[in-house]
Design a protein around this motif. Structure first.
Motif, PDB file in Angstrom:
ATOM      1  N   PHE A 154       1.294   0.147 -11.991  1.00  0.00           N
ATOM      2  CA  PHE A 154       1.609  -1.211 -12.437  1.00  0.00           C
ATOM      3  C   PHE A 154       2.894  -1.758 -11.820  1.00  0.00           C
ATOM      4  O   PHE A 154       3.424  -2.771 -12.281  1.00  0.00           O
ATOM      5  N   THR A 155       3.403  -1.093 -10.809  1.00  0.00           N
ATOM      6  CA  THR A 155       4.629  -1.568 -10.154  1.00  0.00           C
ATOM      7  C   THR A 155       4.266  -2.480  -8.992  1.00  0.00           C
ATOM      8  O   THR A 155       3.559  -2.062  -8.071  1.00  0.00           O
ATOM      9  N   GLN A 156       4.733  -3.697  -9.022  1.00  0.00           N
ATOM     10  CA  GLN A 156       4.445  -4.654  -7.954  1.00  0.00           C
ATOM     11  C   GLN A 156       5.492  -4.643  -6.850  1.00  0.00           C
ATOM     12  O   GLN A 156       5.207  -4.997  -5.711  1.00  0.00           O
ATOM     13  N   HIS A 157       6.713  -4.247  -7.193  1.00  0.00           N
ATOM     14  CA  HIS A 157       7.805  -4.322  -6.220  1.00  0.00           C
ATOM     15  C   HIS A 157       8.428  -2.959  -5.935  1.00  0.00           C
ATOM     16  O   HIS A 157       9.493  -2.878  -5.336  1.00  0.00           O
ATOM     17  N   ILE A 158       7.751  -1.889  -6.362  1.00  0.00           N
ATOM     18  CA  ILE A 158       8.183  -0.536  -6.028  1.00  0.00           C
ATOM     19  C   ILE A 158       7.087   0.106  -5.184  1.00  0.00           C
ATOM     20  O   ILE A 158       5.935   0.167  -5.608  1.00  0.00           O
ATOM     21  N   HIS A 159       7.448   0.550  -4.001  1.00  0.00           N
ATOM     22  CA  HIS A 159       6.479   1.067  -3.042  1.00  0.00           C
ATOM     23  C   HIS A 159       6.806   2.532  -2.745  1.00  0.00           C
ATOM     24  O   HIS A 159       7.974   2.891  -2.578  1.00  0.00           O
ATOM     25  N   PHE A 160       5.778   3.363  -2.660  1.00  0.00           N
ATOM     26  CA  PHE A 160       5.986   4.808  -2.582  1.00  0.00           C
ATOM     27  C   PHE A 160       5.433   5.431  -1.304  1.00  0.00           C
ATOM     28  O   PHE A 160       4.376   5.045  -0.806  1.00  0.00           O
ATOM     29  N   ILE A 161       6.180   6.425  -0.812  1.00  0.00           N
ATOM     30  CA  ILE A 161       5.682   7.365   0.176  1.00  0.00           C
ATOM     31  C   ILE A 161       5.687   8.736  -0.504  1.00  0.00           C
ATOM     32  O   ILE A 161       6.737   9.203  -0.955  1.00  0.00           O
ATOM     33  N   PHE A 162       4.531   9.354  -0.603  1.00  0.00           N
ATOM     34  CA  PHE A 162       4.426  10.702  -1.146  1.00  0.00           C
ATOM     35  C   PHE A 162       4.190  11.636   0.031  1.00  0.00           C
ATOM     36  O   PHE A 162       3.114  11.609   0.647  1.00  0.00           O
ATOM     37  N   SER A 163       5.169  12.448   0.363  1.00  0.00           N
ATOM     38  CA  SER A 163       4.999  13.336   1.511  1.00  0.00           C
ATOM     39  C   SER A 163       4.961  14.789   1.049  1.00  0.00           C
ATOM     40  O   SER A 163       5.551  15.147   0.029  1.00  0.00           O
TER      41      SER A 163
ATOM     42  N   ASN B 222      11.737  -1.907 -12.071  1.00  0.00           N
ATOM     43  CA  ASN B 222      10.839  -3.070 -12.053  1.00  0.00           C
ATOM     44  C   ASN B 222      11.566  -4.370 -12.348  1.00  0.00           C
ATOM     45  O   ASN B 222      11.219  -5.426 -11.813  1.00  0.00           O
ATOM     46  N   GLY B 223      12.572  -4.287 -13.218  1.00  0.00           N
ATOM     47  CA  GLY B 223      13.274  -5.507 -13.628  1.00  0.00           C
ATOM     48  C   GLY B 223      14.420  -5.909 -12.734  1.00  0.00           C
ATOM     49  O   GLY B 223      15.149  -6.858 -13.038  1.00  0.00           O
ATOM     50  N   SER B 224      14.587  -5.222 -11.608  1.00  0.00           N
ATOM     51  CA  SER B 224      15.748  -5.480 -10.752  1.00  0.00           C
ATOM     52  C   SER B 224      15.574  -6.717  -9.879  1.00  0.00           C
ATOM     53  O   SER B 224      16.556  -7.270  -9.379  1.00  0.00           O
ATOM     54  N   GLY B 225      14.328  -7.143  -9.648  1.00  0.00           N
ATOM     55  CA  GLY B 225      14.090  -8.276  -8.773  1.00  0.00           C
ATOM     56  C   GLY B 225      14.196  -7.947  -7.304  1.00  0.00           C
ATOM     57  O   GLY B 225      14.233  -8.854  -6.459  1.00  0.00           O
ATOM     58  N   LYS B 226      14.249  -6.677  -6.962  1.00  0.00           N
ATOM     59  CA  LYS B 226      14.380  -6.256  -5.573  1.00  0.00           C
ATOM     60  C   LYS B 226      13.128  -5.512  -5.112  1.00  0.00           C
ATOM     61  O   LYS B 226      12.388  -4.969  -5.927  1.00  0.00           O
ATOM     62  N   GLU B 227      12.915  -5.502  -3.795  1.00  0.00           N
ATOM     63  CA  GLU B 227      11.863  -4.673  -3.226  1.00  0.00           C
ATOM     64  C   GLU B 227      12.433  -3.262  -3.067  1.00  0.00           C
ATOM     65  O   GLU B 227      13.456  -3.072  -2.405  1.00  0.00           O
ATOM     66  N   ILE B 228      11.772  -2.303  -3.688  1.00  0.00           N
ATOM     67  CA  ILE B 228      12.274  -0.935  -3.717  1.00  0.00           C
ATOM     68  C   ILE B 228      11.258   0.001  -3.067  1.00  0.00           C
ATOM     69  O   ILE B 228      10.062  -0.054  -3.368  1.00  0.00           O
ATOM     70  N   TYR B 229      11.753   0.852  -2.179  1.00  0.00           N
ATOM     71  CA  TYR B 229      10.905   1.801  -1.468  1.00  0.00           C
ATOM     72  C   TYR B 229      11.390   3.216  -1.800  1.00  0.00           C
ATOM     73  O   TYR B 229      12.563   3.541  -1.581  1.00  0.00           O
ATOM     74  N   ILE B 230      10.502   4.023  -2.333  1.00  0.00           N
ATOM     75  CA  ILE B 230      10.863   5.369  -2.764  1.00  0.00           C
ATOM     76  C   ILE B 230      10.000   6.393  -2.037  1.00  0.00           C
ATOM     77  O   ILE B 230       8.764   6.311  -2.072  1.00  0.00           O
TER      78      ILE B 230
ATOM     79  N   ARG C  17       0.847  -1.196   0.000  1.00  0.00           N
ATOM     80  CA  ARG C  17       0.000   0.000   0.000  1.00  0.00           C
ATOM     81  C   ARG C  17       0.883   1.248   0.000  1.00  0.00           C
ATOM     82  O   ARG C  17       1.655   1.463   0.934  1.00  0.00           O
ATOM     83  N   ASN C  18       0.789   2.047  -1.045  1.00  0.00           N
ATOM     84  CA  ASN C  18       1.497   3.313  -1.083  1.00  0.00           C
ATOM     85  C   ASN C  18       0.874   4.276  -0.076  1.00  0.00           C
ATOM     86  O   ASN C  18      -0.296   4.151   0.288  1.00  0.00           O
ATOM     87  N   VAL C  19       1.654   5.250   0.362  1.00  0.00           N
ATOM     88  CA  VAL C  19       1.227   6.134   1.449  1.00  0.00           C
ATOM     89  C   VAL C  19       1.396   7.600   1.065  1.00  0.00           C
ATOM     90  O   VAL C  19       2.394   7.976   0.443  1.00  0.00           O
ATOM     91  N   THR C  20       0.413   8.402   1.456  1.00  0.00           N
ATOM     92  CA  THR C  20       0.540   9.857   1.388  1.00  0.00           C
ATOM     93  C   THR C  20       0.678  10.383   2.806  1.00  0.00           C
ATOM     94  O   THR C  20      -0.171  10.123   3.661  1.00  0.00           O
ATOM     95  N   LEU C  21       1.763  11.097   3.066  1.00  0.00           N
ATOM     96  CA  LEU C  21       2.072  11.621   4.399  1.00  0.00           C
ATOM     97  C   LEU C  21       2.035  13.143   4.337  1.00  0.00           C
ATOM     98  O   LEU C  21       2.818  13.765   3.613  1.00  0.00           O
ATOM     99  N   ILE C  22       1.114  13.743   5.088  1.00  0.00           N
ATOM    100  CA  ILE C  22       0.924  15.190   5.036  1.00  0.00           C
ATOM    101  C   ILE C  22       1.108  15.804   6.421  1.00  0.00           C
ATOM    102  O   ILE C  22       0.499  15.359   7.394  1.00  0.00           O
TER     103      ILE C  22
END
Length: 379
Positions: free
Chosen positions: A187-196, A153-161, A41-46
């Motif tokens: 469409f990213t399954q292994h890239i997870h985002f925090i938008f602050s 996406n093609g790295s095979g790693k869990e990525i948090y941005i 679950r991506n997150v918005t932090l305000i």
């Protein structure tokens, strides 16, 4: 700077992040962020700036990497970006310096893509670190974003941005920036985002309005000031460890004066820890604040040269009152001898746009609390 026993010489950090040992509380917020990110679950932090968003993000990243050594955690502040090209170049530099360069196999796969960007290696004269900077050609913004997401996406790693001050994208002159980013992120399954972000109305519009592509695409989180008692215990612990003391009354004065804003409190505690073993009176607090204002005076004097007489008058009036709920009222204008409601309104707009003045629920305040104190001392 660290002491020989591995401890920081001054435990009150107000720039950057060290470890949970020097990070106060936020246990519930950290647990919530970890839960969201682990479960896709991506997150918005305000929240307002300087209340601890970046520290919370870095603390969350620390725990993610403790649990999964292969996790990739990337942080990007886009506050200074003015358009889509600025954003894409910053995003590319973050990806290259924070991820691709550190993974040899990924670097080999991305060689062709990197060549098209023509990255330039530069040396930071202060830190001695080398970093790549890139220039994105006009009309190549979207292809570059697509290539970056393909690489991640093609790295095979869990990525948090984490993208900080994300509301900036709403002010880019290009139309369709939100839709373009959303089209790749969804469409990213292994890239997870925090938008602050710190501008509540813009962040709420981006993520809470059905008219926007990011509508209901994230979990929403806010951030309030730390509990005063919890924060006091955290600060007092460090004084006790060096055989000193921190009185609750002295800390309460700092907390009240700066409304629990973490950055200002850390800055003052850093000074107090350096100067005193025991802090037991408000005079010591005032002494620390005076030293901080003295160091910042050249910066403030330089800034005010760019304000008009009308803007300066409004700034001084807000500084004198502390917070102003009705700046266009006849009472406020008459008391401070301001030229008129239309002039005050025009000055407020400029000061808000430049983020010198901030409008919160209770009214207008000067964003930089140290600047507000400096103004008050010159009245």
């Amino acid at each position: 700077m660290k002491m020989t026993n591995g401890k920081l010489a001054n435990p009150f950090i107000y720039q950057g992040y060290e470890s949970p040992e020097y990070f106060c509380d936020r246990l519930e917020e950290t647990a919530a962020l970890l839960s969201h990110l682990r479960n896709g679950r991506n997150v918005t932090l305000i929240s307002a700036r300087r209340i601890g968003k970046t520290g919370l993000i870095k603390n969350t990243f620390y725990h993610l990497k403790e649990e999964d050594k292969g996790a990739v955690c990337l942080y990007l502040d886009i506050f200074a970006t003015k358009n889509l090209r600025d954003f894409v170049e910053a995003f590319a530099e973050m990806t290259i310096n924070g991820f691709i360069r550190k993974n040899e196999s990924i670097a080999e796969k991305a060689a062709g893509f990197l060549g098209s960007l023509r990255p330039v290696l530069s040396l930071n004269p202060v830190s001695g670190e080398t970093n790549f900077s890139v220039r994105v050609e006009q009309e190549q913004e979207e292809p570059t974003v697509r290539s970056l997401f393909d690489c991640l996406n093609g790295s095979g790693k869990e990525i948090y941005i984490a993208i900080d001050e994300f509301q900036q994208i709403a002010e880019y002159p290009e139309s369709g920036t939100e839709a373009m980013l959303r089209s790749y992120i969804q469409f990213t399954q292994h890239i997870h985002f925090i938008f602050s972000g710190s501008k509540h109305h813009l962040m709420s519009e981006i993520f809470g309005s059905p008219k926007h592509p990011f509508y209901q695409s994230t979990e929403m989180m806010g951030l309030k000031p730390l509990d005063e008692n919890v924060y006091y215990d955290f600060c007092r612990k460090f004084f006790l460890e060096k055989g000193g003391e921190l009185s609750q009354d002295a800390f309460a004065e700092i907390y009240r004066r700066f409304e629990g804003h973490t950055w200002y409190i850390q800055c003052i505690m850093n000074r107090l820890y350096e100067e005193f073993d025991a802090v037991d009176n408000v005079g010591q607090v005032n002494s620390a604040i005076a030293a901080i204002l003295g160091n910042r005076e050249p910066q403030y004097e330089s800034m005010v040269q760019f304000f008009t007489e009308n803007q300066m008058s409004v700034l001084k009036a807000i500084a004198e009152d502390g917070i102003v709920s009705r700046p266009l009222s006849g009472q406020f204008i008459k008391r401070h001898r301001l030229p008129g409601a239309s002039s005050v309104k025009a000055a407020l707009k400029v000061l808000e746009d430049k983020e010198i003045v901030y409008h919160k629920t209770e009214g207008y305040v000067i964003y930089d609390r140290f600047m507000a104190l400096w103004f008050r001392g010159r009245l």
